[in-house]
Scaffold this active site. Structure first.
Site, mmCIF file in Angstrom:
data_model
loop_
_atom_site.group_PDB
_atom_site.id
_atom_site.type_symbol
_atom_site.label_atom_id
_atom_site.label_comp_id
_atom_site.label_asym_id
_atom_site.label_seq_id
_atom_site.Cartn_x
_atom_site.Cartn_y
_atom_site.Cartn_z
ATOM 1 N N HIS A 62 7.105 -5.262 9.663
ATOM 2 C CA HIS A 62 8.153 -4.493 10.338
ATOM 3 C C HIS A 62 8.135 -4.674 11.851
ATOM 4 O O HIS A 62 9.162 -4.515 12.515
ATOM 5 C CB HIS A 62 8.018 -3.003 10.002
ATOM 6 C CG HIS A 62 8.268 -2.699 8.562
ATOM 7 N ND1 HIS A 62 8.032 -1.468 8.005
ATOM 8 C CD2 HIS A 62 8.740 -3.479 7.547
ATOM 9 C CE1 HIS A 62 8.337 -1.491 6.725
ATOM 10 N NE2 HIS A 62 8.770 -2.694 6.415
ATOM 11 N N LEU A 111 2.696 -0.536 0.881
ATOM 12 C CA LEU A 111 3.646 -1.633 1.095
ATOM 13 C C LEU A 111 3.396 -2.351 2.408
ATOM 14 O O LEU A 111 4.155 -3.239 2.791
ATOM 15 C CB LEU A 111 5.088 -1.098 1.039
ATOM 16 C CG LEU A 111 5.477 -0.434 -0.294
ATOM 17 C CD1 LEU A 111 6.874 0.179 -0.194
ATOM 18 C CD2 LEU A 111 5.425 -1.423 -1.438
ATOM 19 N N PHE A 112 2.351 -1.943 3.127
ATOM 20 C CA PHE A 112 1.780 -2.695 4.248
ATOM 21 C C PHE A 112 2.749 -2.958 5.403
ATOM 22 O O PHE A 112 2.645 -3.980 6.082
ATOM 23 C CB PHE A 112 1.197 -4.034 3.760
ATOM 24 C CG PHE A 112 0.420 -3.915 2.478
ATOM 25 C CD1 PHE A 112 -0.514 -2.913 2.304
ATOM 26 C CD2 PHE A 112 0.650 -4.792 1.427
ATOM 27 C CE1 PHE A 112 -1.217 -2.792 1.107
ATOM 28 C CE2 PHE A 112 -0.048 -4.676 0.223
ATOM 29 C CZ PHE A 112 -0.986 -3.665 0.074
ATOM 30 N N CYS A 113 3.669 -2.032 5.641
ATOM 31 C CA CYS A 113 4.669 -2.211 6.711
ATOM 32 C C CYS A 113 5.387 -3.554 6.574
ATOM 33 O O CYS A 113 5.758 -4.185 7.561
ATOM 34 C CB CYS A 113 4.034 -2.086 8.096
ATOM 35 S SG CYS A 113 3.439 -0.429 8.482
ATOM 36 N N ALA A 114 5.581 -3.958 5.325
ATOM 37 C CA ALA A 114 6.340 -5.172 5.011
ATOM 38 C C ALA A 114 7.073 -4.901 3.700
ATOM 39 O O ALA A 114 6.952 -5.645 2.726
ATOM 40 C CB ALA A 114 5.409 -6.376 4.885
#
Length: 456
Positions: A132, A377-380
């Site tokens: 992100h 979701l790992f900032c992705a």
């Protein structure tokens, strides 16, 4: 050494010991009783500080003073330290002679700074696979989001098609990751840069996950800018870097208006204020600079360079092979990948476990084995949902029901490591995954403030 050649390192290089990091002897309690040395396997979020970095910062701390703002000895010393740190980091990145290097707070801050400096009517091209930090800053530009490619060659071809269809007369920027924070796969940066330049566009490299693991040469990769964070480079002291072409940065309004960015401020006869801004990196470094953060990054750059990236990469390859081989022995585990098993990668691996809620699994690794990984979701989000094949409008959380065999997971588990990771930690992780899948969790877990924790 270029990103494209990292996979060709000799496999028979001697494997070195892990670099000393803070926290390597920290023990944590287990819900099953007793304590164990904590296995920090979440380097992709924040890597521990190198002992060398901590020692350098501690040695400087008594001499801390204002930067660019004082005639006293400590102020002069701190100013020299800050500017020498800039030179050290520029050398680490192999910057061009006329590049500017701006100290920021993080990769996110760096890319938002560049977004604020884009020329009017700039077109931006970014893959949906980005973190992100590099997916979202371009709100004031015309953005084209590109679908996730399934091979490096497809990434280059997708970008070339998109650039061929763009308005050829205006400015354009391509933003691409060096290594995925989800899969660890290394992207074909040099080839993407060549495609961008062939179509009159510039390119910025998000090196947050690449720089801690591999050498990054601005010249060799031929990128226009590179951004990374200190807290992923073993220097968690609140600093980041944006380095590259000076013209867009020099022509843009200061990212922050204030002291340090201004060279001269005068009152006008009508009562207003006229400002003459700096044209150097100081233009975007308003306020008192984070000299400790900058010095910490420079210290980490020196430590990694002196250790030798060839040796560090060879050792990390050994750790990657250990984890991947261990996970491959558990049929219920599916490792997430865009480019396939043979793609060069850094020490970042995401996976799901059939029949398990990922947050539950990660909580059990922590509570029952003293292993710290990440779930979610790992900032992705677009990338992870694409890899999971899940509805892009859904969101996994600890309280979600466990996925039944054959069902799609709502989120994933990520294990990540680097130069400071002992072999024992990855071996313990592999053994813990095997035991959890075979025997199940020994504790019940519940949701508390959005986190999975052992139920009392």
């Amino acid at each position: 050494m270029s990103v494209s050649s990292v996979s060709s390192l000799a496999a028979d290089q001697s494997v070195c010991a892990p670099l000393p990091v803070l926290g390597r002897d920290v023990t944590v309690p287990l819900v099953t009783g007793g304590e164990v040395t904590y296995a920090a396997l979440d380097y992709a979020a924040s890597a521990p500080a190198l002992q060398r970095v901590w020692d350098d910062v501690a040695a400087y701390a008594p001499y801390y003073g204002s930067v660019h703002r004082g005639a006293g000895y400590l102020s002069q010393l701190s100013t020299d330290l800050f500017e020498n740190a800039r030179k050290t980091v520029a050398a680490f990145l192999d910057c061009r002679a006329d590049d500017q290097l701006v100290f920021t707070r993080s990769t996110t801050d760096s890319l938002n700074l560049l977004a604020a400096a884009l020329p009017a009517d700039c077109q931006v091209f970014v893959f949906e696979t980005e973190h992100h930090a590099s997916l979202l800053p371009w709100r004031d530009a015309r953005v084209t989001y590109l679908d996730a490619p399934r091979t490096p060659a497809a990434a280059v071809a997708t970008l070339e098609r998109a650039l061929a269809d763009r308005d050829p007369h205006g400015p354009a920027l391509v933003c691409v990751t060096g290594a995925s924070n989800v899969t660890g796969e290394i992207w074909p940066v040099r080839e993407l840069a060549a495609a961008a330049h062939a179509h009159g566009a510039r390119i910025v490299l998000d090196a947050a996950q690449l720089a801690p693991h591999h050498p990054v040469s601005v010249r060799d990769l031929d990128v226009d800018w590179v951004a990374f964070s200190g807290h992923k480079l073993y220097a968690p002291f609140g600093s980041g870097v944006l380095a590259g072409r000076a013209d867009w940065l020099r022509e843009a309004d200061p990212y922050l208006a204030g002291g340090g960015a201004s060279r001269k401020v005068t009152r006008r006869t009508d009562g207003g204020v006229d400002v003459e801004w700096h044209e150097t990196a100081a233009r975007h470094e308003a306020g008192s600079p984070n000299v400790i953060g900058a010095y910490a990054i420079a210290s980490a750059c020196k430590a990694l360079t002196e250790a030798g990236f060839d040796t560090l990469v060879a050792r990390e390859r050994h750790l990657i092979d250990t984890v991947r081989a261990g996970l491959a022995e558990v049929p219920e585990v599916r490792v997430l990948s865009l480019f396939g098993d043979d793609a060069p990668r850094v020490g970042v691996i995401s996976f799901v476990v059939d029949g398990w809620n990922s947050s539950h699994f990660a909580a059990a690794l922590s509570a029952e084995y003293g292993i710290g990984v990440r779930d979610g979701l790992f900032c992705a989000h677009p990338l992870v949902r694409t890899l999971l094949g899940s509805d892009p409008h859904t969101q996994g959380e600890c309280g979600a029901p466990e996925a039944a065999p054959g069902e799609k997971s709502l989120n994933a588990i990520r294990v990540s490591f680097g130069a400071g990771t002992p072999d024992e930690h990855v071996e313990r992780f592999v053994g813990a995954v095997r035991e959890l899948v075979r025997d199940g969790a020994r504790w019940n877990y519940r949701t508390e403030d959005g986190r999975c924790v052992p139920a009392t």
